[in-house]
Write an enzyme that holds these catalytic residues in place. Structure first.
Site, PDB file in Angstrom:
ATOM      1  N   TYR A  46      -2.377  15.298   8.047  1.00 55.62           N
ATOM      2  CA  TYR A  46      -2.073  14.334   7.015  1.00 55.62           C
ATOM      3  C   TYR A  46      -2.145  12.841   7.473  1.00 55.62           C
ATOM      4  O   TYR A  46      -1.213  12.437   7.857  1.00 55.62           O
ATOM      5  CB  TYR A  46      -0.989  14.583   6.151  1.00 55.62           C
ATOM      6  CG  TYR A  46      -0.809  16.148   5.770  1.00 55.62           C
ATOM      7  CD1 TYR A  46      -1.938  17.100   5.641  1.00 55.62           C
ATOM      8  CD2 TYR A  46       0.213  16.803   5.406  1.00 55.62           C
ATOM      9  CE1 TYR A  46      -2.021  18.305   5.025  1.00 55.62           C
ATOM     10  CE2 TYR A  46       0.387  17.961   4.875  1.00 55.62           C
ATOM     11  CZ  TYR A  46      -0.890  18.748   5.044  1.00 55.62           C
ATOM     12  OH  TYR A  46      -0.672  20.243   4.591  1.00 55.62           O
ATOM     13  N   HIS A 128      -1.630  25.903  11.631  1.00 55.19           N
ATOM     14  CA  HIS A 128      -2.214  25.142  10.632  1.00 55.19           C
ATOM     15  C   HIS A 128      -3.680  25.369  10.668  1.00 55.19           C
ATOM     16  O   HIS A 128      -4.637  25.233  11.760  1.00 55.19           O
ATOM     17  CB  HIS A 128      -2.061  23.758  10.689  1.00 55.19           C
ATOM     18  CG  HIS A 128      -2.342  22.984   9.450  1.00 55.19           C
ATOM     19  ND1 HIS A 128      -2.581  21.546   9.408  1.00 55.19           N
ATOM     20  CD2 HIS A 128      -2.769  23.304   8.067  1.00 55.19           C
ATOM     21  CE1 HIS A 128      -2.642  21.166   8.272  1.00 55.19           C
ATOM     22  NE2 HIS A 128      -2.974  22.119   7.386  1.00 55.19           N
TER      23      HIS A 128
END
Length: 307
Positions: A46, A128
């Site tokens: 992010y 992830h």
């Protein structure tokens, strides 16, 4: 580990879709705290570490014992020039992402995330997006996280993905504590209900649901809205607008129904909702608190079932 029913996803304050300045990011996090949110999810992905840094700066001023924090492994960050909008993020620092699901990569990723956030430990660490990396993820990343859990370095481990099939494999073949499924249990996409949610319930695996707005269209079904991080296909936009019409007939915003929908399933532990401003946090908090009549759920089920 207890996770609040509503958590804050930090991809937007990392610059997802457009840049967010420091002041706005700090105000977003403060608003979440004031609304009672105590679960915060982040990741190196992010904003190439920007979200982790901003979250860490905020958490330095609140009681750590009152907060649950998760981050992710699978992408290492290295110095390098990134294009504006690289992988959907704007305003990111000059770092590039390198996929690494090795045991050493997991340990390095976690150490670097701790440094960026200034935390001593994370409560939950997720593998992830290992979509194209099943073997290293299950053979190396998972055992590395399991060892850290056994040592007490992390409290819980899991996997976060935008698909259900591989999450089901992780639940069946490993001892993960939870999964984060994004975009696959929403008013527009209920794929997780077919296999993943029942399997998690059977195995006692917690389920966190992200992407309840399918990255935008269920928050505001208008031209230019995004669906799964891309422009919304016309047919999907028509479906979202029809759902909005049904909700309006009951005096309920579509966004409120979208946010509350996953929480109806007994396997779902909580929902993660991203926000890029204090106003968005306040709106989401209002949606989370809204009572939804059972008649509306039945009508929404009929609407999607009959399409």
């Amino acid at each position: 580990m207890t996770v609040g029913r509503i958590g804050l996803g930090t991809a937007p304050i990392g610059g997802l879709f457009r840049a967010v300045d420091e002041e706005q990011a700090a105000a977003t996090l403060e608003a979440a705290w004031e609304c009672g949110i105590r679960y915060f999810d982040t990741a190196p992905h992010y904003g190439a570490g920007l979200a982790e840094e901003r979250l860490g700066a905020f958490l330095s001023g609140v009681p750590r014992a009152e907060v649950v924090v998760s981050t992710k492994v699978g992408r290492l960050l290295r110095p390098g020039a990134a294009r504006p909008g690289d992988e959907g993020f704007f305003g990111a620092p000059p770092r590039v992402r390198v996929r690494d699901y090795s045991a050493d990569g997991v340990r390095r990723s976690l150490a670097e995330s701790l440094e960026r956030t200034g935390l001593d430990a994370f409560d939950l660490v997720l593998i992830h997006d290992p979509d194209d990396h099943w073997e290293p993820a299950v053979r190396e990343a998972y055992p590395a996280l399991a060892a850290l859990r056994a040592e007490g370095a992390v409290r819980a481990i899991g996997v976060g993905m935008n698909q259900t099939a591989m999450l089901e494999r992780f639940v069946a073949e490993t001892d993960v504590d939870c999964v984060l499924v994004a975009g696959r249990y929403s008013l527009l996409d209920r794929a997780a209900a077919d296999g993943l949610l029942p399997r998690c319930a059977e195995r006692g695996v917690g389920v966190l649901v992200g992407g309840v707005f399918n990255s935008g269209v269920l928050a505001a079904p208008a031209p230019g809205a995004t669906f799964d991080y891309a422009p919304t296909p016309p047919a999907t936009l028509r479906r979202a607008r029809r759902l909005a019409e049904v909700c309006a007939g009951f005096g309920v915003p579509l966004a409120a129904a979208a946010l509350r929908f996953p929480l109806r399933h007994p396997a779902v532990s909580g929902v993660l909702v991203g926000a890029r401003s204090a106003a968005e946090v306040a709106a989401n908090a209002g949606h989370a608190a809204r009572e939804i009549p059972e008649e509306l759920w039945a009508e929404l089920d009929r609407t999607e079932g009959g399409r």
